[in-house]
Every structure is written in structure tokens, then in C-alpha cells.
Design a protein around this motif. Structure first.
Motif, PDB file in Angstrom:
ATOM      1  N   VAL A  20     -26.028  -6.433 -18.679  1.00 58.47           N
ATOM      2  CA  VAL A  20     -27.203  -7.553 -18.790  1.00 58.47           C
ATOM      3  C   VAL A  20     -27.846  -7.285 -17.413  1.00 58.47           C
ATOM      4  O   VAL A  20     -29.194  -7.354 -17.679  1.00 58.47           O
ATOM      5  CB  VAL A  20     -26.703  -8.889 -18.803  1.00 58.47           C
ATOM      6  N   ALA A  21     -27.341  -7.001 -16.357  1.00 57.17           N
ATOM      7  CA  ALA A  21     -28.026  -6.861 -15.087  1.00 57.17           C
ATOM      8  C   ALA A  21     -29.092  -5.613 -15.223  1.00 57.17           C
ATOM      9  O   ALA A  21     -30.150  -5.718 -14.740  1.00 57.17           O
ATOM     10  CB  ALA A  21     -27.008  -6.357 -13.961  1.00 57.17           C
ATOM     11  N   GLN A  22     -28.699  -4.605 -16.000  1.00 53.68           N
ATOM     12  CA  GLN A  22     -29.613  -3.474 -16.121  1.00 53.68           C
ATOM     13  C   GLN A  22     -30.711  -3.582 -17.189  1.00 53.68           C
ATOM     14  O   GLN A  22     -31.951  -3.292 -16.945  1.00 53.68           O
ATOM     15  CB  GLN A  22     -28.809  -2.290 -16.750  1.00 53.68           C
ATOM     16  N   LEU A  23     -30.375  -4.559 -18.219  1.00 53.77           N
ATOM     17  CA  LEU A  23     -31.428  -5.210 -19.083  1.00 53.77           C
ATOM     18  C   LEU A  23     -32.507  -5.971 -18.225  1.00 53.77           C
ATOM     19  O   LEU A  23     -33.859  -5.952 -18.349  1.00 53.77           O
ATOM     20  CB  LEU A  23     -30.858  -6.109 -20.296  1.00 53.77           C
ATOM     21  N   GLU A  24     -31.916  -6.903 -17.641  1.00 52.59           N
ATOM     22  CA  GLU A  24     -32.929  -7.719 -16.589  1.00 52.59           C
ATOM     23  C   GLU A  24     -33.678  -6.943 -15.468  1.00 52.59           C
ATOM     24  O   GLU A  24     -34.970  -7.311 -15.397  1.00 52.59           O
ATOM     25  CB  GLU A  24     -31.981  -8.750 -15.889  1.00 52.59           C
ATOM     26  N   ALA A  39     -34.679  -0.385  -4.236  1.00 55.71           N
ATOM     27  CA  ALA A  39     -33.346  -0.856  -4.515  1.00 55.71           C
ATOM     28  C   ALA A  39     -33.244  -2.258  -3.741  1.00 55.71           C
ATOM     29  O   ALA A  39     -32.582  -3.249  -4.143  1.00 55.71           O
ATOM     30  CB  ALA A  39     -32.201  -0.107  -4.026  1.00 55.71           C
ATOM     31  N   GLN A  40     -33.785  -2.149  -2.326  1.00 55.32           N
ATOM     32  CA  GLN A  40     -33.495  -3.408  -1.400  1.00 55.32           C
ATOM     33  C   GLN A  40     -34.384  -4.588  -2.128  1.00 55.32           C
ATOM     34  O   GLN A  40     -33.855  -5.539  -2.079  1.00 55.32           O
ATOM     35  CB  GLN A  40     -34.174  -2.702  -0.113  1.00 55.32           C
ATOM     36  N   GLU A  41     -35.660  -4.380  -2.617  1.00 54.47           N
ATOM     37  CA  GLU A  41     -36.558  -5.247  -3.034  1.00 54.47           C
ATOM     38  C   GLU A  41     -35.871  -5.872  -4.327  1.00 54.47           C
ATOM     39  O   GLU A  41     -35.974  -7.287  -4.617  1.00 54.47           O
ATOM     40  CB  GLU A  41     -37.982  -4.762  -3.372  1.00 54.47           C
ATOM     41  N   LEU A  42     -35.408  -4.916  -5.013  1.00 54.37           N
ATOM     42  CA  LEU A  42     -34.920  -5.386  -6.477  1.00 54.37           C
ATOM     43  C   LEU A  42     -33.515  -6.360  -6.203  1.00 54.37           C
ATOM     44  O   LEU A  42     -33.337  -7.244  -7.024  1.00 54.37           O
ATOM     45  CB  LEU A  42     -34.369  -4.134  -7.194  1.00 54.37           C
ATOM     46  N   ALA A  43     -32.821  -5.647  -5.309  1.00 54.93           N
ATOM     47  CA  ALA A  43     -31.668  -6.441  -4.745  1.00 54.93           C
ATOM     48  C   ALA A  43     -31.762  -7.994  -4.440  1.00 54.93           C
ATOM     49  O   ALA A  43     -31.111  -8.704  -4.660  1.00 54.93           O
ATOM     50  CB  ALA A  43     -30.718  -5.570  -3.660  1.00 54.93           C
ATOM     51  N   GLN A  54     -29.485   0.418  -6.818  1.00 59.55           N
ATOM     52  CA  GLN A  54     -29.995   1.824  -6.860  1.00 59.55           C
ATOM     53  C   GLN A  54     -29.678   2.604  -7.921  1.00 59.55           C
ATOM     54  O   GLN A  54     -30.108   3.386  -8.437  1.00 59.55           O
ATOM     55  CB  GLN A  54     -29.665   2.351  -5.409  1.00 59.55           C
ATOM     56  N   ALA A  55     -28.217   2.500  -8.250  1.00 61.21           N
ATOM     57  CA  ALA A  55     -27.725   2.988  -9.305  1.00 61.21           C
ATOM     58  C   ALA A  55     -28.274   2.800 -10.524  1.00 61.21           C
ATOM     59  O   ALA A  55     -28.457   3.649 -11.631  1.00 61.21           O
ATOM     60  CB  ALA A  55     -26.045   2.654  -9.375  1.00 61.21           C
ATOM     61  N   MET A  56     -28.717   1.595 -10.693  1.00 61.93           N
ATOM     62  CA  MET A  56     -29.376   1.089 -12.100  1.00 61.93           C
ATOM     63  C   MET A  56     -30.769   1.829 -12.012  1.00 61.93           C
ATOM     64  O   MET A  56     -31.192   2.394 -13.179  1.00 61.93           O
ATOM     65  CB  MET A  56     -29.653  -0.490 -12.050  1.00 61.93           C
ATOM     66  N   LEU A  57     -31.493   1.904 -11.095  1.00 54.66           N
ATOM     67  CA  LEU A  57     -32.724   2.497 -10.948  1.00 54.66           C
ATOM     68  C   LEU A  57     -32.636   3.774 -11.291  1.00 54.66           C
ATOM     69  O   LEU A  57     -33.465   4.411 -12.130  1.00 54.66           O
ATOM     70  CB  LEU A  57     -33.672   2.148  -9.682  1.00 54.66           C
ATOM     71  N   ASP A  58     -31.800   4.476 -10.541  1.00 53.81           N
ATOM     72  CA  ASP A  58     -31.466   5.891 -11.119  1.00 53.81           C
ATOM     73  C   ASP A  58     -31.066   6.137 -12.386  1.00 53.81           C
ATOM     74  O   ASP A  58     -31.685   7.472 -13.101  1.00 53.81           O
ATOM     75  CB  ASP A  58     -30.150   6.376  -9.900  1.00 53.81           C
ATOM     76  N   ASP A  59     -30.405   5.324 -12.953  1.00 49.99           N
ATOM     77  CA  ASP A  59     -29.845   5.461 -14.401  1.00 49.99           C
ATOM     78  C   ASP A  59     -31.282   5.255 -15.346  1.00 49.99           C
ATOM     79  O   ASP A  59     -31.275   5.913 -16.128  1.00 49.99           O
ATOM     80  CB  ASP A  59     -28.835   4.356 -14.991  1.00 49.99           C
ATOM     81  N   GLU A 105     -24.390  -9.267 -27.651  1.00 54.59           N
ATOM     82  CA  GLU A 105     -24.578  -7.977 -28.228  1.00 54.59           C
ATOM     83  C   GLU A 105     -24.196  -6.792 -27.069  1.00 54.59           C
ATOM     84  O   GLU A 105     -23.413  -5.727 -27.322  1.00 54.59           O
ATOM     85  CB  GLU A 105     -25.955  -7.392 -28.983  1.00 54.59           C
ATOM     86  N   ILE A 106     -24.766  -6.956 -25.788  1.00 54.10           N
ATOM     87  CA  ILE A 106     -24.480  -6.090 -24.907  1.00 54.10           C
ATOM     88  C   ILE A 106     -22.925  -6.080 -24.468  1.00 54.10           C
ATOM     89  O   ILE A 106     -22.344  -5.002 -24.325  1.00 54.10           O
ATOM     90  CB  ILE A 106     -25.507  -6.449 -23.482  1.00 54.10           C
ATOM     91  N   HIS A 107     -22.367  -7.216 -24.402  1.00 52.66           N
ATOM     92  CA  HIS A 107     -20.785  -7.335 -24.186  1.00 52.66           C
ATOM     93  C   HIS A 107     -20.092  -6.713 -25.375  1.00 52.66           C
ATOM     94  O   HIS A 107     -18.827  -6.362 -24.952  1.00 52.66           O
ATOM     95  CB  HIS A 107     -20.530  -8.745 -23.640  1.00 52.66           C
ATOM     96  N   SER A 108     -20.570  -6.801 -26.407  1.00 52.64           N
ATOM     97  CA  SER A 108     -19.503  -6.297 -27.505  1.00 52.64           C
ATOM     98  C   SER A 108     -19.656  -4.734 -27.651  1.00 52.64           C
ATOM     99  O   SER A 108     -18.730  -4.105 -28.174  1.00 52.64           O
ATOM    100  CB  SER A 108     -20.171  -7.003 -28.865  1.00 52.64           C
ATOM    101  N   THR A 109     -20.881  -4.039 -26.893  1.00 60.11           N
ATOM    102  CA  THR A 109     -20.985  -2.674 -27.333  1.00 60.11           C
ATOM    103  C   THR A 109     -19.560  -1.805 -26.588  1.00 60.11           C
ATOM    104  O   THR A 109     -19.337  -0.922 -27.467  1.00 60.11           O
ATOM    105  CB  THR A 109     -22.368  -2.262 -26.791  1.00 60.11           C
ATOM    106  N   PRO A 110     -19.428  -2.059 -25.474  1.00 61.93           N
ATOM    107  CA  PRO A 110     -18.279  -1.138 -24.838  1.00 61.93           C
ATOM    108  C   PRO A 110     -17.350  -1.382 -25.420  1.00 61.93           C
ATOM    109  O   PRO A 110     -16.408  -0.409 -25.502  1.00 61.93           O
ATOM    110  CB  PRO A 110     -18.243  -1.943 -23.334  1.00 61.93           C
ATOM    111  N   ILE A 111     -16.651  -2.690 -26.079  1.00 62.21           N
ATOM    112  CA  ILE A 111     -15.500  -2.781 -26.783  1.00 62.21           C
ATOM    113  C   ILE A 111     -15.578  -2.058 -28.026  1.00 62.21           C
ATOM    114  O   ILE A 111     -14.603  -1.573 -28.405  1.00 62.21           O
ATOM    115  CB  ILE A 111     -15.436  -4.414 -27.142  1.00 62.21           C
ATOM    116  N   SER A 112     -16.652  -1.984 -28.791  1.00 59.86           N
ATOM    117  CA  SER A 112     -16.854  -1.354 -29.774  1.00 59.86           C
ATOM    118  C   SER A 112     -16.690   0.195 -29.727  1.00 59.86           C
ATOM    119  O   SER A 112     -15.934   0.742 -30.267  1.00 59.86           O
ATOM    120  CB  SER A 112     -18.163  -1.539 -30.621  1.00 59.86           C
TER     121      SER A 112
END
Length: 129
Positions: A20-24, A39-43, A54-59, A105-112
Motif C-alpha cells: 500500500v505504501a508503494q501504491l501511495e 527520499a527525504q522529502e517523500l519520507a 529510497q527503496a520504493m523510489l528505486d523500485d 487486493e494488495i494484501h491478498s497478492t503475496p498470500i496467493s
């Protein structure tokens, strides 16, 4: 409004969005697509750790949703794929109107994914995989 999300949205979430954090993060950067973010401003804006941001931005950059500024460590939204950009626009609307469905849906995906992997090793009663 208990209808499931459209299949194309569910597939996009399953393949492109890890949390969810990545989507937001993606939606925030898309809404203000001319702004450069680090990354600092986003944080500070999302109340997350700088390392996580920073990890989310890189991804997101690796997925070609962002471009890096040539003279800094900042990025801005610029989706390389028009079809993906349209999907993100749709997701923004769905997230505003049906937030719980999108989050579920986001939370169900890894379980699937884990279940599918585990099922590959399940033995049937007749001894065959």
C-alpha cells in the motif's frame, strides 16, 4: 460496491505493486508529476523511513514509472508506458472510491503467490505431485 476489482486492475496490482505504501508513493508522485522528489522529502510527506522511501523510489524507477533527474538524486513521475499510465490513473480513481477493495487486493497478492508456490509441492493422495 462489493464487486471485485476489474481483472486488469487486479493483474496490475499483482505484478507491479508490492505494498500500500508503494501504491501511495506512486499516486503521490503522479499527482504532482512535475515536482522532483528525493527520499527525504517523500519520507516527511508519507511519514515513512527515508530508507524505505529510497527503496520504493528505486523500485518504481526500475519499473519505469519514474525518471531520475540528471543533476541530483531526485526523481519525478514519468511512466514510460502509456497503457500503464492509464492503469495508474484508473487505480487512483479506484483507490479514492474503493480504498478497502484496493488495499485488500494488495494484501491478498503475496498470500496467493505463496499459496501457489506451496501448492506446487503438495502431494495428492495417489502419491503424484
Amino acid at each position: 460496491m462489493n464487486d471485485p476489482l476489474p481483472l486488469n486492475v487486479r493483474r496490475f496490482l499483482a505484478h507491479q505493486i508490492e505494498s500500500v505504501a508503494q501504491l501511495e508513493t506512486l499516486l503521490l508522485l503522479r499527482r504532482d508529476s512535475h515536482r522532483l522528489w528525493n527520499a527525504q522529502e517523500l519520507a516527511q510527506g508519507l511519514y515513512l523511513s527515508e530508507n524505505m522511501c529510497q527503496a520504493m523510489l528505486d523500485d518504481l524507477e526500475r519499473r519505469k514509472f519514474l525518471v531520475r533527474a540528471s543533476d541530483s538524486n531526485s526523481v519525478r513521475y514519468e511512466c514510460a508506458d502509456l497503457k500503464a499510465d492509464s492503469m495508474i490513473a484508473l487505480l487512483e480513481d479506484l483507490y479514492r472510491e474503493r480504498r478497502v477493495a484496493v488495499i485488500s487486493e494488495i494484501h491478498s497478492t503475496p498470500i496467493s503467490k505463496v499459496q501457489t508456490f506451496a501448492d506446487a509441492f503438495r502431494l495428492r493422495k495417489d502419491g503424484k505431485p
